[in-house]
Structures are given as structure tokens and as C-alpha cells.
Scaffold this motif. Structure first.
Motif, PDB file in Angstrom:
ATOM      1  N   UNK A  15      32.879  25.952  38.990  1.00 48.33           N
ATOM      2  CA  UNK A  15      32.840  25.279  40.285  1.00 48.33           C
ATOM      3  C   UNK A  15      31.621  24.379  40.391  1.00 48.33           C
ATOM      4  N   UNK A  16      30.485  24.853  39.921  1.00 49.50           N
ATOM      5  CA  UNK A  16      29.266  24.055  39.961  1.00 49.50           C
ATOM      6  C   UNK A  16      29.386  22.853  39.029  1.00 49.50           C
ATOM      7  N   UNK A  17      29.897  23.068  37.819  1.00 48.79           N
ATOM      8  CA  UNK A  17      30.029  21.987  36.840  1.00 48.79           C
ATOM      9  C   UNK A  17      30.954  20.887  37.339  1.00 48.79           C
ATOM     10  N   UNK A  18      31.949  21.250  38.139  1.00 48.97           N
ATOM     11  CA  UNK A  18      32.898  20.273  38.667  1.00 48.97           C
ATOM     12  C   UNK A  18      32.318  19.473  39.829  1.00 48.97           C
ATOM     13  N   UNK A  19      31.142  19.847  40.306  1.00 49.41           N
ATOM     14  CA  UNK A  19      30.575  19.176  41.468  1.00 49.41           C
ATOM     15  C   UNK A  19      31.428  19.360  42.704  1.00 49.41           C
ATOM     16  N   UNK A  20      32.038  20.539  42.826  1.00 46.93           N
ATOM     17  CA  UNK A  20      33.072  20.769  43.832  1.00 46.93           C
ATOM     18  C   UNK A  20      32.530  21.111  45.211  1.00 46.93           C
ATOM     19  N   UNK A  21      31.282  21.577  45.292  1.00 39.70           N
ATOM     20  CA  UNK A  21      30.785  22.078  46.578  1.00 39.70           C
ATOM     21  C   UNK A  21      29.364  21.604  46.851  1.00 39.70           C
ATOM     22  N   UNK A  22      29.040  21.554  48.145  1.00 37.22           N
ATOM     23  CA  UNK A  22      27.673  21.278  48.583  1.00 37.22           C
ATOM     24  C   UNK A  22      26.879  22.554  48.783  1.00 37.22           C
ATOM     25  N   UNK A  23      27.580  23.651  49.048  1.00 38.93           N
ATOM     26  CA  UNK A  23      26.954  24.968  49.197  1.00 38.93           C
ATOM     27  C   UNK A  23      27.912  25.980  48.571  1.00 38.93           C
ATOM     28  N   UNK A  24      27.395  26.851  47.734  1.00 42.84           N
ATOM     29  CA  UNK A  24      28.237  27.810  47.019  1.00 42.84           C
ATOM     30  C   UNK A  24      28.328  29.116  47.791  1.00 42.84           C
ATOM     31  N   UNK A  25      29.542  29.545  48.090  1.00 40.76           N
ATOM     32  CA  UNK A  25      29.746  30.849  48.720  1.00 40.76           C
ATOM     33  C   UNK A  25      29.904  31.922  47.643  1.00 40.76           C
ATOM     34  N   UNK A  26      29.279  33.077  47.889  1.00 39.84           N
ATOM     35  CA  UNK A  26      29.360  34.196  46.943  1.00 39.84           C
ATOM     36  C   UNK A  26      29.644  35.459  47.744  1.00 39.84           C
TER      37      UNK A  26
ATOM     38  N   UNK B   5      38.673  19.574  45.483  1.00 41.83           N
ATOM     39  CA  UNK B   5      37.444  19.842  46.234  1.00 41.83           C
ATOM     40  C   UNK B   5      36.428  18.726  46.025  1.00 41.83           C
ATOM     41  N   UNK B   6      36.295  18.275  44.779  1.00 38.38           N
ATOM     42  CA  UNK B   6      35.349  17.194  44.485  1.00 38.38           C
ATOM     43  C   UNK B   6      35.777  15.900  45.184  1.00 38.38           C
ATOM     44  N   UNK B   7      37.078  15.619  45.172  1.00 37.86           N
ATOM     45  CA  UNK B   7      37.582  14.424  45.839  1.00 37.86           C
ATOM     46  C   UNK B   7      37.249  14.455  47.321  1.00 37.86           C
ATOM     47  N   UNK B   8      37.533  15.592  47.968  1.00 38.24           N
ATOM     48  CA  UNK B   8      37.248  15.716  49.393  1.00 38.24           C
ATOM     49  C   UNK B   8      35.748  15.656  49.642  1.00 38.24           C
ATOM     50  N   UNK B   9      34.986  16.332  48.816  1.00 42.35           N
ATOM     51  CA  UNK B   9      33.525  16.334  48.989  1.00 42.35           C
ATOM     52  C   UNK B   9      32.963  14.916  48.959  1.00 42.35           C
ATOM     53  N   UNK B  10      33.477  14.096  48.055  1.00 43.05           N
ATOM     54  CA  UNK B  10      32.982  12.733  47.931  1.00 43.05           C
ATOM     55  C   UNK B  10      33.419  11.838  49.091  1.00 43.05           C
ATOM     56  N   UNK B  11      34.472  12.255  49.817  1.00 44.39           N
ATOM     57  CA  UNK B  11      35.068  11.388  50.828  1.00 44.39           C
ATOM     58  C   UNK B  11      34.673  11.723  52.255  1.00 44.39           C
ATOM     59  N   UNK B  12      34.102  12.923  52.490  1.00 42.72           N
ATOM     60  CA  UNK B  12      33.820  13.332  53.868  1.00 42.72           C
ATOM     61  C   UNK B  12      32.323  13.517  54.087  1.00 42.72           C
ATOM     62  N   UNK B  13      31.928  13.487  55.353  1.00 41.56           N
ATOM     63  CA  UNK B  13      30.531  13.671  55.715  1.00 41.56           C
ATOM     64  C   UNK B  13      30.149  15.144  55.722  1.00 41.56           C
ATOM     65  N   UNK B  14      31.070  16.009  56.167  1.00 42.90           N
ATOM     66  CA  UNK B  14      30.790  17.453  56.230  1.00 42.90           C
ATOM     67  C   UNK B  14      30.456  17.995  54.847  1.00 42.90           C
ATOM     68  N   UNK B  15      29.620  19.018  54.802  1.00 41.58           N
ATOM     69  CA  UNK B  15      29.428  19.756  53.563  1.00 41.58           C
ATOM     70  C   UNK B  15      30.719  20.484  53.209  1.00 41.58           C
ATOM     71  N   UNK B  16      31.151  20.351  51.972  1.00 44.10           N
ATOM     72  CA  UNK B  16      32.333  21.061  51.479  1.00 44.10           C
ATOM     73  C   UNK B  16      31.861  22.317  50.763  1.00 44.10           C
ATOM     74  N   UNK B  17      32.476  23.460  51.093  1.00 40.19           N
ATOM     75  CA  UNK B  17      32.037  24.748  50.569  1.00 40.19           C
ATOM     76  C   UNK B  17      33.222  25.564  50.076  1.00 40.19           C
TER      77      UNK B  17
END
Length: 363
Positions: free
Chosen positions: A257-268, A231-243
Motif C-alpha cells: 500500500x505504501x509503495x503504491x502511494x495509495x494513502x496519505x495516512x496509513x490505518x493499522x 486509491x492512488x488515482x483518487x488520492x491524486x484527484x481530491x483535496x481530502x486525505x485518502x486513507x
């Protein structure tokens, strides 16, 4: 005031058409409902998942909470979480806890004779929603009717479709459907996609490049939500917000998930993570790290809490759950204009229509 033994009921409702996403197909949806009473008031909570959730609620959680203080939700929630140590918190147990916790919050507001959003405290009077559906089983006509109904009929300015068909084996059709969706909704509405973890890492990056060209701003679960590095790899590589985040069954999941920097917006998802009690904790955790949150599915279970948190982006208006909640409950909200207002009524404002639900009851 003491809690009575909670009641449990299970309902399975056929979909209005065959549905699938990138990694799963289904033709019915099951809702597990629990009702808990104290004094003259009854609170209602629910979750979505297998009927076994109802069995766990009835056999394990209901006797545990009977006789406890109705207003002491943190103590009851903690007791439920501690009790599932050997059963395992993830999955069925967490969904059962979630349904009962939602019922407890509804009950507390009804005992105090206030709307749930007033009990929680209001950060906003209107909650933004996005239309969510666009299943991979839909043909172009069905897709256009659903998206057009939201954007042009109800003036909901943001919508989401499913991609990743066949575990990522139909990328040309995925992208063709995204193009078709953009043509239907026009250039002003926001377009989101959800791959449900169907793609590989590099595949998701390649798809993400095309999505950016089509103005897609939200790329949900481009890879498995268990793959935080991916998720972090994709987030860093694409323009879209990764969620991602819909499979969070406890607070530590969201922390990782937050510590990994995996998402731009957290779903709950309050119907999975431990109810409104844990939902509010996860939202606060996200805010501490500069993240917005979006609620996953079950919109009527989330509406009051969504109105109470300052870092909300929006709420998912998921086709299946909107349909079921409107069929089985009085008090359903109206998303016309792109927002809902969970400010009227006592508690969360919904009441189960037992007679209407009877034909769908399986337990």
C-alpha cells in the motif's frame, strides 16, 4: 517463566440500534477474548470477528504457545505466524494471532509490574481520538445526537460518519448527511467520512470534490482497499486525505500500500494485523516513508501502542467497540477533551468483568 495454556471466550453483543456502512449491515458485534497466564500474572487480548476465530485460537494457537517463554514475544509471535502457513495468514488466523499477541504484551507488562505504555516507551502522554460512527442507518436525529455528544458534550474536536450507502447508489443522501453533520458539529470541528470501498473510482472523485467544499479532511476507503491503483488515482484527484489499511493482515500488505502511494495516512488495526508486534513494525514502516498512521477500531487495544509511536495522527474511538469494551472491561478510558491518557494501571489497564460478560458469552 513458562506460558500456560491460553483460555478463550467469545461474546456477541447486540448493537444499540441497527447499523450499516456502505457495503455491510449488522445488528451485533462479536468479541473474541484470550487470557494467557505465566506465574501469578494473566494477560488479556481480544479481537473482533466471527466465533471461528475462537475455535482457531483454542485448537491451533493455544497448544502451540503453551510452555514457551512468556517474555520472548518475538519468538512466540514468529512461531504463530509460521504455523499458519497452510491455513493461510489472512483473516481468521491473523485475528487469532493478533488477540494472543496483545495478551502476551499485556502479560509481559504485568509480570514486570509496569504500565504497558511504559514497557513500550512513551512518545506522547495524550493520544488524540476521533469519534467514529454515523452509520447509514441513522436518521438525522440519531446522527445529530451522536455527533453532538462527541463534539459539544465531550469536546472531541474530530468525528467521522459512514457514506457510500447501498454500494454507492445513494450519493444524494450521502452528501445530505455530510451537510447535516457539518451543521451539527459547526465549522471548527474536523469532519471525516468513510465509504468502506463502496464507490467506483470516478464516482469517488466526483464525491470528493463536494466533500472538499464541505471541509471534509479525511476520505477513508473511497474505493476498495484492494484497488491500490484506484486509491492512488483518487488520492491524486481530491483535496481530502485518502486513507486505508484496516484490512492489513500482515506487514507485506502495508508495504504494498505504501509503495503504491495509495494513502496519505496509513490505518493499522492491531486486532487484525498480528497484534502489537506487527502494529509497531507497520508504524515504523510508515514512518520510514514519511507517513502518519491512525489506529483502526478497538481503541483500548491500541491506546498504549498509540502513545508509543512518534508518527501517530490519532486513534479511532469507534462507537461499537467503545461500547463493548466499556461494558465488559474495568479500566475504560475517558476521551473527554479529545484525548485519552493510557498511563495508569498495570499492563494495558483493562480487566475482563467475567460476571457482567456472562450473558453475552456464546463460546
Amino acid at each position: 517463566m513458562k506460558l500456560h495454556l491460553p483460555a478463550v471466550s467469545v461474546y456477541t453483543v447486540p448493537t444499540d440500534a441497527p447499523e450499516a456502512d456502505g457495503t455491510l449491515a449488522w445488528e451485533s458485534t462479536t468479541m473474541v477474548v484470550t487470557e494467557v497466564t505465566a506465574g501469578d500474572a494473566t494477560g488479556t487480548g481480544w479481537t473482533y470477528g466471527p466465533p471461528a476465530i475462537g475455535d482457531f485460537l483454542h485448537q491451533h494457537l493455544a497448544p502451540l504457545v503453551e510452555g514457551r517463554e512468556a517474555l520472548d514475544i518475538p519468538a512466540v509471535h514468529d512461531a504463530m505466524c509460521r504455523s499458519v502457513r497452510n491455513a493461510g495468514r489472512q483473516g481468521i488466523a491473523a485475528c487469532a494471532i493478533s488477540a494472543l499477541d496483545i495478551a502476551l504484551w499485556d502479560l509481559k507488562a504485568r509480570l514486570l509490574e509496569v504500565p504497558l505504555v511504559q514497557l513500550l516507551g512513551t512518545a506522547r502522554r495524550r493520544v488524540p481520538v476521533y469519534g467514529s460512527g454515523g452509520f447509514t442507518t441513522y436518521d438525522d436525529t440519531h446522527l445529530a445526537a451522536q455527533l453532538g455528544g462527541w463534539v459539544h458534550g465531550q469536546q472531541i474536536p474530530r468525528v467521522k460518519i459512514k457514506i457510500g450507502e447501498g454500494w454507492g447508489r445513494a450519493v444524494p443522501r450521502d452528501l445530505a448527511r455530510v451537510r447535516a453533520a457539518r451543521q451539527v458539529i459547526g465549522t471548527r470541528a474536523e469532519l471525516y467520512v468513510d465509504a468502506n470501498g463502496a464507490y467506483t473510482r470516478k464516482q469517488a472523485v466526483r464525491v470528493g470534490g463536494v466533500l472538499a467544499e464541505l471541509g471534509v479532511g479525511w476520505f477513508e476507503e473511497p474505493v476498495s482497499s484492494d484497488d491500490l491503483t484506484g486509491l492512488r488515482l483518487v488520492r491524486d484527484a481530491v483535496v481530502c486525505d485518502v486513507t486505508a489499511g484496516e484490512y492489513g493482515y500482515d506487514l507485506p500488505y502495508f508495504a504494498r500500500m505504501i509503495a503504491a502511494g495509495a494513502v496519505d495516512c496509513l490505518q493499522i488495526d492491531a486486532t487484525r494485523c498480528g497484534g502489537l508486534t506487527e502494529f509497531l513494525r507497520a508504524a515504523a514502516l510508515a514512518q520510514a516513508h514519511g507517513l502518519e498512521v491512525s489506529t483502526h477500531c478497538a481503541p483500548h487495544a491500541h491506546a498504549a501502542a498509540a502513545a508509543s509511536i512518534p508518527n501517530l495522527r490519532h486513534m479511532e474511538w469507534f462507537h461499537d467497540h467503545v461500547r463493548i469494551e466499556s461494558m465488559l472491561f474495568d479500566g475504560a478510558l475517558d476521551p473527554t477533551g479529545g484525548t485519552v491518557r493510557p498511563l495508569t494501571g498495570i499492563g494495558h489497564g483493562l480487566t475482563l468483568r467475567a460476571e457482567d460478560a456472562r450473558e453475552f458469552r456464546v463460546a
